[in-house]
Enzyme design. Structure first.
Site, PDB file in Angstrom:
ATOM      1  N   ARG A  56      32.903  45.097  50.366  1.00 30.08           N
ATOM      2  CA  ARG A  56      33.973  44.857  49.732  1.00 30.08           C
ATOM      3  C   ARG A  56      33.966  43.230  49.102  1.00 30.08           C
ATOM      4  O   ARG A  56      34.535  42.726  48.246  1.00 30.08           O
ATOM      5  CB  ARG A  56      35.200  44.706  50.908  1.00 30.08           C
ATOM      6  CG  ARG A  56      36.441  44.457  50.056  1.00 30.08           C
ATOM      7  CD  ARG A  56      37.554  45.372  50.688  1.00 30.08           C
ATOM      8  NE  ARG A  56      37.651  45.042  52.377  1.00 30.08           N
ATOM      9  CZ  ARG A  56      37.877  43.807  52.977  1.00 30.08           C
ATOM     10  NH1 ARG A  56      38.534  42.997  52.378  1.00 30.08           N
ATOM     11  NH2 ARG A  56      37.795  43.843  54.188  1.00 30.08           N
ATOM     12  N   TYR A 108      47.785  45.424  25.183  1.00 31.21           N
ATOM     13  CA  TYR A 108      47.762  46.741  26.159  1.00 31.21           C
ATOM     14  C   TYR A 108      49.199  46.819  26.540  1.00 31.21           C
ATOM     15  O   TYR A 108      49.622  46.171  27.762  1.00 31.21           O
ATOM     16  CB  TYR A 108      46.654  46.750  27.018  1.00 31.21           C
ATOM     17  CG  TYR A 108      46.547  47.798  27.952  1.00 31.21           C
ATOM     18  CD1 TYR A 108      46.843  49.226  27.452  1.00 31.21           C
ATOM     19  CD2 TYR A 108      46.494  47.839  29.390  1.00 31.21           C
ATOM     20  CE1 TYR A 108      46.847  50.258  28.353  1.00 31.21           C
ATOM     21  CE2 TYR A 108      46.422  48.866  30.092  1.00 31.21           C
ATOM     22  CZ  TYR A 108      46.842  50.255  29.591  1.00 31.21           C
ATOM     23  OH  TYR A 108      46.744  51.183  30.479  1.00 31.21           O
ATOM     24  N   ASP A 178      40.882  39.491  26.471  1.00 33.75           N
ATOM     25  CA  ASP A 178      40.325  40.804  26.650  1.00 33.75           C
ATOM     26  C   ASP A 178      39.778  41.348  25.601  1.00 33.75           C
ATOM     27  O   ASP A 178      40.298  41.580  24.244  1.00 33.75           O
ATOM     28  CB  ASP A 178      42.015  41.564  26.830  1.00 33.75           C
ATOM     29  CG  ASP A 178      41.575  43.084  26.837  1.00 33.75           C
ATOM     30  OD1 ASP A 178      40.597  43.715  26.883  1.00 33.75           O
ATOM     31  OD2 ASP A 178      42.720  43.929  27.212  1.00 33.75           O
ATOM     32  N   LYS A 203      36.084  52.008  29.111  1.00 31.37           N
ATOM     33  CA  LYS A 203      36.169  52.177  27.831  1.00 31.37           C
ATOM     34  C   LYS A 203      34.777  52.081  27.266  1.00 31.37           C
ATOM     35  O   LYS A 203      33.904  52.909  27.492  1.00 31.37           O
ATOM     36  CB  LYS A 203      37.321  51.451  26.958  1.00 31.37           C
ATOM     37  CG  LYS A 203      38.573  51.171  27.685  1.00 31.37           C
ATOM     38  CD  LYS A 203      39.179  52.556  27.677  1.00 31.37           C
ATOM     39  CE  LYS A 203      40.752  52.467  28.065  1.00 31.37           C
ATOM     40  NZ  LYS A 203      40.929  51.644  29.325  1.00 31.37           N
TER      41      LYS A 203
END
Length: 382
Positions: A56, A108, A178, A203
């Site tokens: 982690r 978005y 972004d 994507k």
């Protein structure tokens, strides 16, 4: 097992194609191995000779794709996340309560809605801008973070990254971009003054509709970056090792995939510009696009593979066209090898800014002629 460092003298296409392959494996693997371990052994004195404590905090599975993405974006460090939303939200969560955030109205939809909710809970001031002039006006006052998405989903507005960086820094803010749609194939925001680049790696970076992932790349490893890494570790928004391996695989074909799809998108945009049954083509590669000049300056070599068509006849006509398509598949998401279509206003629901006659197209790597013919036959039924 260590990974080979990226070679700065090589072209980005070559760096991506080589991926991150091990140099000390006795097998001389061409494909990087899959690291599944979640925990790592201490030495007798309590130290960690392997440099790892717990996955982690940072898995060996991340080393290759993070190193490659750092090189492709020209950054100082990169971090993978469990999703694009996890990456984006980590940036906001690294802010201190009371901070001021400036973000675009066109972006978005899910992230915009989350920002509004988070700002209320975190006591953030959140201001939205519609264009470069409004952004400049908002940055006459101090701010802590400016968020950009360019081209902006789903209407593909363009924001001048260099101008935004200058204004953001003058206002005391960090600039986060972004860059999911252009990818480092066409835009490197850090070179234009951005501080952090965000990707929904689901994507284009992965490109095969089989991994949900996110990524951030930073210009500087500073206190803010360390807070972001802490959010990832303590919040647990970490990517699984197999997903990281798949992402590394996908990134090896990033350049040919994105360039092929973008070339088709440009051809589709040109073909349907002025079409009797299309009222407007939204694509920054068209000279008629309001942001074309800025896009041509900051998008090197192409304008991306996303475009939208506003269908003459309104919402009912747009939905009819979507239903008639046979090569384009009706599905959410973008940036993969298959072409997708979506009536975006229906997906975003009440309160959307998206026009109800708009179809969002994610162009894949199928034959351009087949995609154009599919759209033509669908439009013929309206």
């Amino acid at each position: 097992m260590s990974q080979s460092p990226a070679v700065p003298s090589l072209a980005p296409e070559t760096q991506a194609a080589r991926g991150a392959v091990p140099v000390d494996s006795p097998y001389r693997d061409i494909v990087p191995p899959l690291h599944l371990a979640t925990t790592f052994e201490r030495a007798g004195d309590g130290s960690y000779p392997g440099g790892r404590v717990y996955s982690r905090d940072g898995s060996p599975a991340y080393d290759g794709p993070e190193a490659l993405l750092k090189e492709l974006e020209g950054g100082a460090a990169a971090a993978l996340f469990a999703s694009g939303m996890a990456a984006a939200s980590a940036v906001l969560q690294a802010l201190k309560p009371g901070a001021r955030v400036v973000a675009p109205r066109a972006m978005y939809w899910a992230l915009r809605n989350w920002m509004i909710q988070f700002a209320a809970n975190w006591q953030l001031t959140l201001d939205f801008f519609a264009d470069d002039a409004e952004l400049a006006a908002l940055l006459q006052r101090p701010a802590d973070l400016v968020w950009l998405e360019t081209p902006a989903n789903p209407t593909w507005e363009i924001t001048d990254i260099a101008a935004a960086a200058k204004a953001a820094h003058a206002a005391g803010a960090r600039l986060v971009v972004d860059s999911t749609v252009p990818t480092p194939v066409f835009t490197r925001p850090l070179e234009l003054g951005a501080d952090i680049v965000m990707h929904s790696a689901t994507k284009y970076l992965n490109g095969h509709s089989d991994v949900v992932a996110g990524a951030l790349v930073t210009r500087a490893v500073d206190d803010f970056w360390q807070r972001i890494k802490t959010v990832r570790a303590l919040g647990g928004a970490v990517l699984g090792p197999f997903e990281a391996w798949l992402l590394a695989r996908g990134m090896r074909t990033l350049f040919p995939r994105v360039r092929t799809a973008a070339a088709s998108a440009a051809a589709i945009a040109s073909h349907f510009h002025g079409h009797a049954k299309v009222s407007l083509v939204l694509y920054p590669g068209l000279p008629s696009h309001p942001g074309h000049a800025v896009a041509a300056r900051q998008m090197q070599g192409g304008f991306g593979a996303m475009l939208s068509l506003r269908i003459a006849g309104g919402e009912a006509a747009a939905k009819t066209v979507a239903a008639r398509l046979q090569v384009f598949q009706r599905a959410t998401s973008l940036g993969s090898v298959e072409s997708l279509v979506e009536h975006r206003a229906s997906v975003e629901g009440p309160g959307t800014f998206c026009p109800d006659d708009l179809l969002r197209l994610s162009v894949g790597i199928e034959a351009t002629a087949d995609l154009i013919a599919d759209l033509e036959q669908a439009l013929a039924g309206v």
